[in-house]
Design a protein around this motif. Structure first.
Motif, PDB file in Angstrom:
ATOM      1  N   ASP A 191     -35.783 -20.249 -12.375  1.00 36.46           N
ATOM      2  CA  ASP A 191     -35.952 -19.438 -13.070  1.00 36.46           C
ATOM      3  C   ASP A 191     -34.442 -17.711 -13.206  1.00 36.46           C
ATOM      4  O   ASP A 191     -35.696 -17.564 -14.072  1.00 36.46           O
ATOM      5  CB  ASP A 191     -37.450 -18.564 -12.919  1.00 36.46           C
ATOM      6  N   GLY A 192     -33.763 -17.885 -12.395  1.00 43.49           N
ATOM      7  CA  GLY A 192     -33.189 -17.016 -12.431  1.00 43.49           C
ATOM      8  C   GLY A 192     -34.080 -15.694 -11.393  1.00 43.49           C
ATOM      9  O   GLY A 192     -33.259 -14.976 -10.703  1.00 43.49           O
ATOM     10  N   ASN A 193     -34.890 -16.479 -11.019  1.00 44.35           N
ATOM     11  CA  ASN A 193     -35.675 -15.178  -9.758  1.00 44.35           C
ATOM     12  C   ASN A 193     -34.930 -15.897  -7.762  1.00 44.35           C
ATOM     13  O   ASN A 193     -34.784 -17.211  -8.413  1.00 44.35           O
ATOM     14  CB  ASN A 193     -36.662 -14.583  -9.514  1.00 44.35           C
ATOM     15  N   LEU A 194     -35.806 -15.155  -7.494  1.00 44.16           N
ATOM     16  CA  LEU A 194     -35.116 -15.689  -6.152  1.00 44.16           C
ATOM     17  C   LEU A 194     -36.662 -15.910  -5.439  1.00 44.16           C
ATOM     18  O   LEU A 194     -37.883 -15.009  -6.084  1.00 44.16           O
ATOM     19  CB  LEU A 194     -34.729 -14.599  -5.175  1.00 44.16           C
ATOM     20  N   TRP A 195     -37.070 -17.009  -4.433  1.00 40.56           N
ATOM     21  CA  TRP A 195     -38.173 -17.015  -3.846  1.00 40.56           C
ATOM     22  C   TRP A 195     -38.174 -16.935  -2.683  1.00 40.56           C
ATOM     23  O   TRP A 195     -37.027 -17.479  -1.818  1.00 40.56           O
ATOM     24  CB  TRP A 195     -38.042 -18.174  -4.488  1.00 40.56           C
ATOM     25  N   LYS A 248     -42.055 -14.648  -4.831  1.00 41.84           N
ATOM     26  CA  LYS A 248     -40.683 -14.140  -5.987  1.00 41.84           C
ATOM     27  C   LYS A 248     -40.410 -12.917  -6.672  1.00 41.84           C
ATOM     28  O   LYS A 248     -40.803 -11.727  -6.409  1.00 41.84           O
ATOM     29  CB  LYS A 248     -41.564 -14.591  -7.289  1.00 41.84           C
ATOM     30  N   VAL A 249     -39.214 -12.677  -6.702  1.00 45.32           N
ATOM     31  CA  VAL A 249     -38.445 -11.479  -6.624  1.00 45.32           C
ATOM     32  C   VAL A 249     -37.190 -11.546  -7.359  1.00 45.32           C
ATOM     33  O   VAL A 249     -36.625 -13.022  -7.523  1.00 45.32           O
ATOM     34  CB  VAL A 249     -37.412 -11.049  -5.040  1.00 45.32           C
ATOM     35  N   THR A 250     -37.596 -10.600  -8.346  1.00 43.73           N
ATOM     36  CA  THR A 250     -36.149 -10.434  -9.399  1.00 43.73           C
ATOM     37  C   THR A 250     -35.009  -9.962  -8.095  1.00 43.73           C
ATOM     38  O   THR A 250     -35.094  -9.467  -7.378  1.00 43.73           O
ATOM     39  CB  THR A 250     -36.958  -9.813 -10.069  1.00 43.73           C
ATOM     40  N   THR A 251     -34.095 -10.170  -8.676  1.00 38.62           N
ATOM     41  CA  THR A 251     -32.724  -9.235  -8.534  1.00 38.62           C
ATOM     42  C   THR A 251     -32.559  -7.667  -8.784  1.00 38.62           C
ATOM     43  O   THR A 251     -31.438  -7.252  -8.240  1.00 38.62           O
ATOM     44  CB  THR A 251     -31.162  -9.557  -9.384  1.00 38.62           C
ATOM     45  N   ALA A 252     -33.603  -7.232  -9.549  1.00 37.86           N
ATOM     46  CA  ALA A 252     -33.663  -5.734  -9.400  1.00 37.86           C
ATOM     47  C   ALA A 252     -34.860  -5.677  -7.933  1.00 37.86           C
ATOM     48  O   ALA A 252     -35.074  -4.530  -8.153  1.00 37.86           O
ATOM     49  CB  ALA A 252     -34.224  -5.262 -10.220  1.00 37.86           C
ATOM     50  N   GLY A 268     -46.091 -11.989  -5.507  1.00 33.03           N
ATOM     51  CA  GLY A 268     -46.888 -13.150  -4.570  1.00 33.03           C
ATOM     52  C   GLY A 268     -47.213 -13.768  -5.167  1.00 33.03           C
ATOM     53  O   GLY A 268     -48.492 -13.155  -6.144  1.00 33.03           O
ATOM     54  N   TYR A 269     -47.755 -15.083  -4.238  1.00 28.37           N
ATOM     55  CA  TYR A 269     -48.528 -16.137  -4.795  1.00 28.37           C
ATOM     56  C   TYR A 269     -49.604 -16.635  -3.948  1.00 28.37           C
ATOM     57  O   TYR A 269     -48.662 -17.140  -2.360  1.00 28.37           O
ATOM     58  CB  TYR A 269     -47.755 -17.590  -5.794  1.00 28.37           C
ATOM     59  N   THR A 270     -50.643 -16.701  -3.401  1.00 29.13           N
ATOM     60  CA  THR A 270     -51.174 -17.687  -2.184  1.00 29.13           C
ATOM     61  C   THR A 270     -51.870 -18.578  -2.738  1.00 29.13           C
ATOM     62  O   THR A 270     -52.206 -18.949  -4.555  1.00 29.13           O
ATOM     63  CB  THR A 270     -52.128 -16.482  -2.063  1.00 29.13           C
ATOM     64  N   SER A 271     -52.568 -19.888  -2.672  1.00 26.79           N
ATOM     65  CA  SER A 271     -53.267 -20.704  -2.290  1.00 26.79           C
ATOM     66  C   SER A 271     -54.057 -21.891  -1.455  1.00 26.79           C
ATOM     67  O   SER A 271     -53.754 -21.721  -0.537  1.00 26.79           O
ATOM     68  CB  SER A 271     -51.815 -21.945  -2.905  1.00 26.79           C
ATOM     69  N   SER A 292     -50.193 -21.872   3.799  1.00 23.09           N
ATOM     70  CA  SER A 292     -50.825 -21.326   5.160  1.00 23.09           C
ATOM     71  C   SER A 292     -49.864 -20.951   6.523  1.00 23.09           C
ATOM     72  O   SER A 292     -48.932 -21.908   6.839  1.00 23.09           O
ATOM     73  CB  SER A 292     -51.487 -22.146   5.636  1.00 23.09           C
ATOM     74  N   GLY A 293     -49.316 -19.979   6.378  1.00 21.93           N
ATOM     75  CA  GLY A 293     -48.095 -20.321   7.717  1.00 21.93           C
ATOM     76  C   GLY A 293     -46.207 -20.635   6.931  1.00 21.93           C
ATOM     77  O   GLY A 293     -46.184 -21.944   7.245  1.00 21.93           O
ATOM     78  N   PRO A 294     -46.477 -20.625   5.763  1.00 21.13           N
ATOM     79  CA  PRO A 294     -45.117 -20.915   5.152  1.00 21.13           C
ATOM     80  C   PRO A 294     -43.554 -21.031   5.424  1.00 21.13           C
ATOM     81  O   PRO A 294     -43.122 -19.672   6.058  1.00 21.13           O
ATOM     82  CB  PRO A 294     -45.423 -20.641   3.051  1.00 21.13           C
ATOM     83  N   TRP A 295     -42.818 -21.691   5.208  1.00 23.17           N
ATOM     84  CA  TRP A 295     -41.675 -21.509   6.852  1.00 23.17           C
ATOM     85  C   TRP A 295     -40.996 -21.991   5.823  1.00 23.17           C
ATOM     86  O   TRP A 295     -39.775 -21.219   5.162  1.00 23.17           O
ATOM     87  CB  TRP A 295     -41.660 -22.437   7.720  1.00 23.17           C
ATOM     88  N   GLY A 296     -40.091 -23.101   5.159  1.00 22.58           N
ATOM     89  CA  GLY A 296     -39.105 -23.813   4.772  1.00 22.58           C
ATOM     90  C   GLY A 296     -39.215 -24.036   3.190  1.00 22.58           C
ATOM     91  O   GLY A 296     -40.239 -23.758   3.099  1.00 22.58           O
ATOM     92  N   ILE A 297     -37.349 -23.730   2.466  1.00 21.61           N
ATOM     93  CA  ILE A 297     -38.372 -23.615   0.723  1.00 21.61           C
ATOM     94  C   ILE A 297     -37.045 -24.395   0.460  1.00 21.61           C
ATOM     95  O   ILE A 297     -36.026 -23.958   0.702  1.00 21.61           O
ATOM     96  CB  ILE A 297     -38.927 -22.224   0.167  1.00 21.61           C
ATOM     97  N   CYS A 298     -37.294 -24.758  -0.650  1.00 28.61           N
ATOM     98  CA  CYS A 298     -36.067 -25.678  -1.593  1.00 28.61           C
ATOM     99  C   CYS A 298     -36.471 -25.747  -3.146  1.00 28.61           C
ATOM    100  O   CYS A 298     -37.931 -25.832  -3.007  1.00 28.61           O
ATOM    101  CB  CYS A 298     -35.711 -26.514  -1.200  1.00 28.61           C
ATOM    102  N   VAL A 299     -35.159 -25.783  -3.877  1.00 32.27           N
ATOM    103  CA  VAL A 299     -35.681 -26.513  -5.036  1.00 32.27           C
ATOM    104  C   VAL A 299     -35.735 -27.455  -5.659  1.00 32.27           C
ATOM    105  O   VAL A 299     -35.017 -28.125  -4.813  1.00 32.27           O
ATOM    106  CB  VAL A 299     -34.718 -25.618  -5.758  1.00 32.27           C
TER     107      VAL A 299
END
Length: 240
Positions: A1-5, A16-20, A25-28, A33-40
């Motif tokens: 989406d053009g942002n960093l996660w 979610k972090v914009t380039t600015a 922040g999002y929680t569930s 819980s203890g989120p570690w790895g991330i990918c698209v």
């Protein structure tokens, strides 16, 4: 989406972090819980490993999360899209790597060579590459689960691994080195006074490996003017 996660491990938040530099922040509940790895993922969603809940979560860019659990998930850490277009994750406690479809079907693989597997990436050779922290090895794994494992005195407690399109680069946390391994298993590592405990690594848009250093609180990259046997030139920016 053009942002960093970004995964935020301690406060159980996906950011979610914009380039600015604007952060959302999002929680569930107990899913993130203890989120570690991330990918698209191949579906365009954010996929995360969650050590605290032993779940794999997919999250839309609007922050809506769907969680999946399976008996083979145990302390999941690394995650990537494999050369087969499916998601692959490392599970540090039970020494397994697990293949996951976007609808939550799981297939697990284990091997005696896996010992606290941390990171996983898709290699330039059509295989998966995995670091094993405890026994200081790197394994090449086919998409059907066949293992080839490489050990070398230069590799000590490897953490992260990334492809540059030709070979693999990894962080050697235990001896403070950045290393490269060819698809046939040849290893070369580089040391520098600006390295202490290198941790995360990615391939940058400037065609050099960028890394984080856990102990020095720094981010740096290795330029292309390296020399065999060490003596690499690094440029680091230390967090004040």
């Amino acid at each position: 989406d053009g942002n960093l996660w970004v995964t935020s491990y301690t406060n159980d938040t996906l950011c979610k972090v914009t380039t600015a530099g604007v952060v959302t922040g999002y929680t569930s509940a107990t899913n993130i819980s203890g989120p570690w790895g991330i990918c698209v993922g191949p579906d365009g969603l954010l996929w995360t490993t969650n050590q605290g809940s032993d779940k794999i979560c997919k999250t839309t860019t609007a922050g809506v999360t769907t969680a999946y659990t399976n008996a083979n998930l145990s302390d999941p850490q690394g995650i990537c899209v494999g050369p087969d277009g499916l998601l692959w994750t490392t599970n540090r406690t039970n020494n397994k790597i697990v293949k996951v479809t976007t609808t939550g079907s799981f297939t697990a693989y284990t091997n005696a060579a896996l010992s606290s597997p941390v990171s996983i990436c898709s290699g330039p050779d059509g295989n998966l590459w995995v670091t094993s922290y405890t026994n200081s090895t790197i394994s090449k794994v086919t998409t059907t689960g066949a293992f080839t494992t490489y050990s070398d005195p230069q590799i000590e407690t490897p953490v992260d691994i990334v492809s540059d399109g030709v070979a693999l680069w990894f962080t050697s946390y235990g001896n403070g080195r950045i290393g490269t391994i060819t698809v046939s298993g040849s290893v070369e590592t580089f040391s520098d006074p600006l390295l202490d405990n290198p941790y995360g690594i990615c391939w940058g848009p400037d065609d050099t490996p960028w890394f984080t250093d856990f102990t020095l609180d720094s981010v740096g990259h290795m330029t292309s003017d390296t020399t065999v046997g060490g003596g690499a030139t690094y440029h680091g920016v230390t967090d004040a």
